[in-house]
Design a protein around this motif. Structure first.
Motif, PDB file in Angstrom:
ATOM      1  N   ARG A 121      35.224  36.541  36.301  1.00  0.00           N
ATOM      2  CA  ARG A 121      36.689  36.468  36.417  1.00  0.00           C
ATOM      3  C   ARG A 121      37.293  37.842  36.662  1.00  0.00           C
ATOM      4  NH1 ARG A 121      36.256  32.536  32.189  1.00  0.00           N
ATOM      5  NH2 ARG A 121      36.784  34.087  30.590  1.00  0.00           N
ATOM      6  N   VAL A 122      36.781  38.859  35.946  1.00  0.00           N
ATOM      7  CA  VAL A 122      37.324  40.213  36.129  1.00  0.00           C
ATOM      8  C   VAL A 122      37.048  40.714  37.543  1.00  0.00           C
ATOM      9  CG1 VAL A 122      37.157  42.613  35.388  1.00  0.00           C
ATOM     10  CG2 VAL A 122      37.117  40.782  33.694  1.00  0.00           C
ATOM     11  N   LEU A 123      35.826  40.537  38.002  1.00  0.00           N
ATOM     12  CA  LEU A 123      35.439  41.058  39.307  1.00  0.00           C
ATOM     13  C   LEU A 123      36.200  40.386  40.452  1.00  0.00           C
ATOM     14  CD1 LEU A 123      31.576  41.354  38.820  1.00  0.00           C
ATOM     15  CD2 LEU A 123      33.231  43.225  38.907  1.00  0.00           C
ATOM     16  N   ARG A 124      36.542  39.129  40.290  1.00  0.00           N
ATOM     17  CA  ARG A 124      37.143  38.377  41.390  1.00  0.00           C
ATOM     18  C   ARG A 124      38.650  38.239  41.264  1.00  0.00           C
ATOM     19  NH1 ARG A 124      32.135  37.090  40.444  1.00  0.00           N
ATOM     20  NH2 ARG A 124      30.710  36.403  42.081  1.00  0.00           N
ATOM     21  N   SER A 125      39.217  38.768  40.211  1.00  0.00           N
ATOM     22  CA  SER A 125      40.668  38.632  40.011  1.00  0.00           C
ATOM     23  C   SER A 125      41.443  39.570  40.935  1.00  0.00           C
ATOM     24  CB  SER A 125      41.012  38.932  38.548  1.00  0.00           C
ATOM     25  OG  SER A 125      40.669  40.258  38.208  1.00  0.00           O
TER      26      SER A 125
ATOM     27  N   PRO B 180      32.710  41.751  53.526  1.00  0.00           N
ATOM     28  CA  PRO B 180      32.643  42.084  52.094  1.00  0.00           C
ATOM     29  C   PRO B 180      34.014  42.014  51.431  1.00  0.00           C
ATOM     30  CG  PRO B 180      32.673  44.088  53.385  1.00  0.00           C
ATOM     31  CD  PRO B 180      32.605  42.955  54.374  1.00  0.00           C
ATOM     32  N   THR B 181      34.027  41.614  50.188  1.00  0.00           N
ATOM     33  CA  THR B 181      35.253  41.691  49.386  1.00  0.00           C
ATOM     34  C   THR B 181      35.222  42.901  48.463  1.00  0.00           C
ATOM     35  OG1 THR B 181      34.277  40.282  47.667  1.00  0.00           O
ATOM     36  CG2 THR B 181      35.558  39.187  49.413  1.00  0.00           C
ATOM     37  N   HIS B 182      33.997  43.376  48.119  1.00  0.00           N
ATOM     38  CA  HIS B 182      33.830  44.465  47.163  1.00  0.00           C
ATOM     39  C   HIS B 182      32.890  45.532  47.722  1.00  0.00           C
ATOM     40  CE1 HIS B 182      35.220  41.171  44.630  1.00  0.00           C
ATOM     41  NE2 HIS B 182      35.356  41.999  43.604  1.00  0.00           N
ATOM     42  N   LEU B 183      33.102  46.751  47.252  1.00  0.00           N
ATOM     43  CA  LEU B 183      32.132  47.832  47.421  1.00  0.00           C
ATOM     44  C   LEU B 183      31.706  48.265  46.029  1.00  0.00           C
ATOM     45  CD1 LEU B 183      30.548  50.086  48.877  1.00  0.00           C
ATOM     46  CD2 LEU B 183      32.647  51.473  48.779  1.00  0.00           C
ATOM     47  N   VAL B 184      30.411  48.228  45.752  1.00  0.00           N
ATOM     48  CA  VAL B 184      29.860  48.738  44.500  1.00  0.00           C
ATOM     49  C   VAL B 184      29.311  50.128  44.778  1.00  0.00           C
ATOM     50  CG1 VAL B 184      28.186  48.385  42.661  1.00  0.00           C
ATOM     51  CG2 VAL B 184      29.300  46.407  43.724  1.00  0.00           C
ATOM     52  N   PHE B 185      29.796  51.122  44.031  1.00  0.00           N
ATOM     53  CA  PHE B 185      29.378  52.511  44.265  1.00  0.00           C
ATOM     54  C   PHE B 185      28.770  53.072  42.991  1.00  0.00           C
ATOM     55  CE2 PHE B 185      30.076  57.108  44.255  1.00  0.00           C
ATOM     56  CZ  PHE B 185      29.459  57.447  45.451  1.00  0.00           C
ATOM     57  N   TYR B 186      27.630  53.768  43.140  1.00  0.00           N
ATOM     58  CA  TYR B 186      26.869  54.266  41.995  1.00  0.00           C
ATOM     59  C   TYR B 186      26.348  55.669  42.290  1.00  0.00           C
ATOM     60  CZ  TYR B 186      23.377  53.945  38.171  1.00  0.00           C
ATOM     61  OH  TYR B 186      22.625  54.122  37.029  1.00  0.00           O
TER      62      TYR B 186
END
Length: 417
Positions: free
Chosen positions: A413-417, A68-74
């Protein structure tokens, strides 16, 4: 509801508490974590917080992915707000297989009282940083003790291997805790705008102020220039806000133009009770001046009986309704401070805001806010005479609050920058 000047004092005390560092341990500032809970000093509010502190733990569920490159937390799924869920679900869809995911929610726990008691001594020590009575600090200390007991298990349950955290709203308690922890680990942190943020003052202060006062992420996915300007007022760099527009289901059709001979009044929540009364007084003036009926849309958490005594015979009904249902009943809207104002502008409906002295600056826009019901009546008459100019003004206001052009590309773009 508490009076605005008392809320303003609370706000100052809470910010001093956060900035003191007294409640910081292992890189986590627990004053920031509990700050959103601290705006209700009533006995009923205290009892609710004690019940939370001693009766509710945290339940998490997680779904990891390979590399993973990201963790989305909610942590707001339990609120059952489809607009909130849409934001986080859209982020996940945009990231695809790059992102792990985790949710958390408060859950009844028979053992939480014991876990909170084990941490209470340290919680009370940390609560001494808040300027308040002993009984008030006991409540705050209990909240901190609960969060301290939750933190190790919550953080250990999160997927690993990512370098970027994306939250729904880092001003909220649990998401603030996770954001702080991820920042100490070196993760880039990104959060989302989920309402029309506005800087508040002594005339309109409420817990909504924590939306900017508790912002700690490296970046925010923002709606438009209106929000950027408000955060800059608070000293945040423009570089920390990326305009993407309101992440929401897109309306295919604008509202029908057929005359309905009625206008709508959109009330605030109970934090804006005084302004709600002013709105209804202005509505009576407008209805009489223009010979119109009106419909009152109440905040979802406000009882219909709360304002029955404040409307006159021209009021057709008081309703709890979706914005779509409400907008189909009226020719234009009278409002105060609400994200729904932005939604109606995006749908091409005329909105007139009453500036009763409590309106936040971000809503005091030329062509949007007026000082009285009579002034609004005159504006409506002029707009009916120049509908093309009205539509142009609506479009300009809508873009200032919500610039969602090329949204998917800018979000990527924001998420992957």
């Amino acid at each position: 509801m508490i009076e605005c000047h008392k809320a303003d004092t609370l706000y100052a005390d809470i910010q001093a508490f956060k900035n003191s560092g007294v409640a910081t341990e292992d890189g986590l500032n627990y004053a920031r974590v509990v700050a959103p809970y601290l705006y209700d000093p009533t006995l009923k509010g205290a009892l609710k917080l004690l019940a939370l502190s001693y009766g509710f733990g945290i339940k998490t569920c997680a779904a990891g992915v390979s590399a993973p490159t990201h963790l989305v937390f909610y942590a707001s799924r339990a609120k059952k707000r489809r607009d909130y869920d849409f934001i986080i679900d859209s982020i996940r869809l945009n990231l695809g297989e790059r992102a792990s995911y985790a949710e958390a929610r408060d859950a009844v726990s028979p053992l939480q009282w014991l876990r909170t008691l084990r941490n209470l001594r340290r919680g009370l020590q940390m609560a001494r940083g808040l300027s308040a009575s002993f009984s008030r600090r006991w409540v705050v200390g209990s909240l901190i003790a609960r969060m301290k007991s939750i933190a190790p298990r919550l953080l250990a349950s999160l997927p690993s291997g990512h370098h970027t955290l994306v939250t729904f709203c880092d001003a909220h308690a649990i998401e603030n805790l996770v954001t702080q922890a991820e920042r100490t680990r070196g993760s880039l942190t990104i959060t989302n705008q989920h309402g029309q943020y506005r800087v508040l003052d002594a005339t309109n202060m409420s817990a909504d102020a924590e939306a900017y006062a508790n912002f700690i992420s490296d970046r925010m996915i923002a709606w438009g220039e209106a929000t950027v300007g408000e955060f800059q007022k608070m000293g945040y760099s423009r570089d920390r806000l990326s305009i993407v527009g309101w992440i929401r289901p897109q309306s295919v059709l604008r509202l029908e133009r057929g005359r309905k001979n009625a206008f709508g009044v959109m009330l605030n929540g109970q934090n804006g009770k005084e302004s709600n009364r002013a709105l209804l007084s202005a509505a009576s003036v407008i209805a009489e001046a223009l010979d119109l009926a009106y419909v009152v849309r109440l905040h979802p958490w406000t009882a219909l009986s709360e304002y029955r005594d404040a409307v006159d015979s021209r009021c057709q009904k008081l309703i709890h309704a979706s914005l779509e249902e409400y907008a189909g009943l009226v020719d234009f809207s009278l409002a105060h401070m609400s994200g729904a104002v932005v939604e109606l502008l995006n749908q091409g409906q005329a909105v007139y805001l009453l500036d009763d002295g409590r309106l936040a600056d971000v809503f005091r826009r030329p062509g949007l806010a007026w000082g009285s019901g009579l002034a609004i009546s005159e504006a409506v008459i002029q707009d009916r005479q120049s509908p093309d100019l009205l539509l142009r003004r609506i479009d300009e206001l809508a873009r200032w609050y919500n610039d969602d052009s090329e949204q998917l590309e800018r979000l990527a773009r924001v998420l992957r920058s």
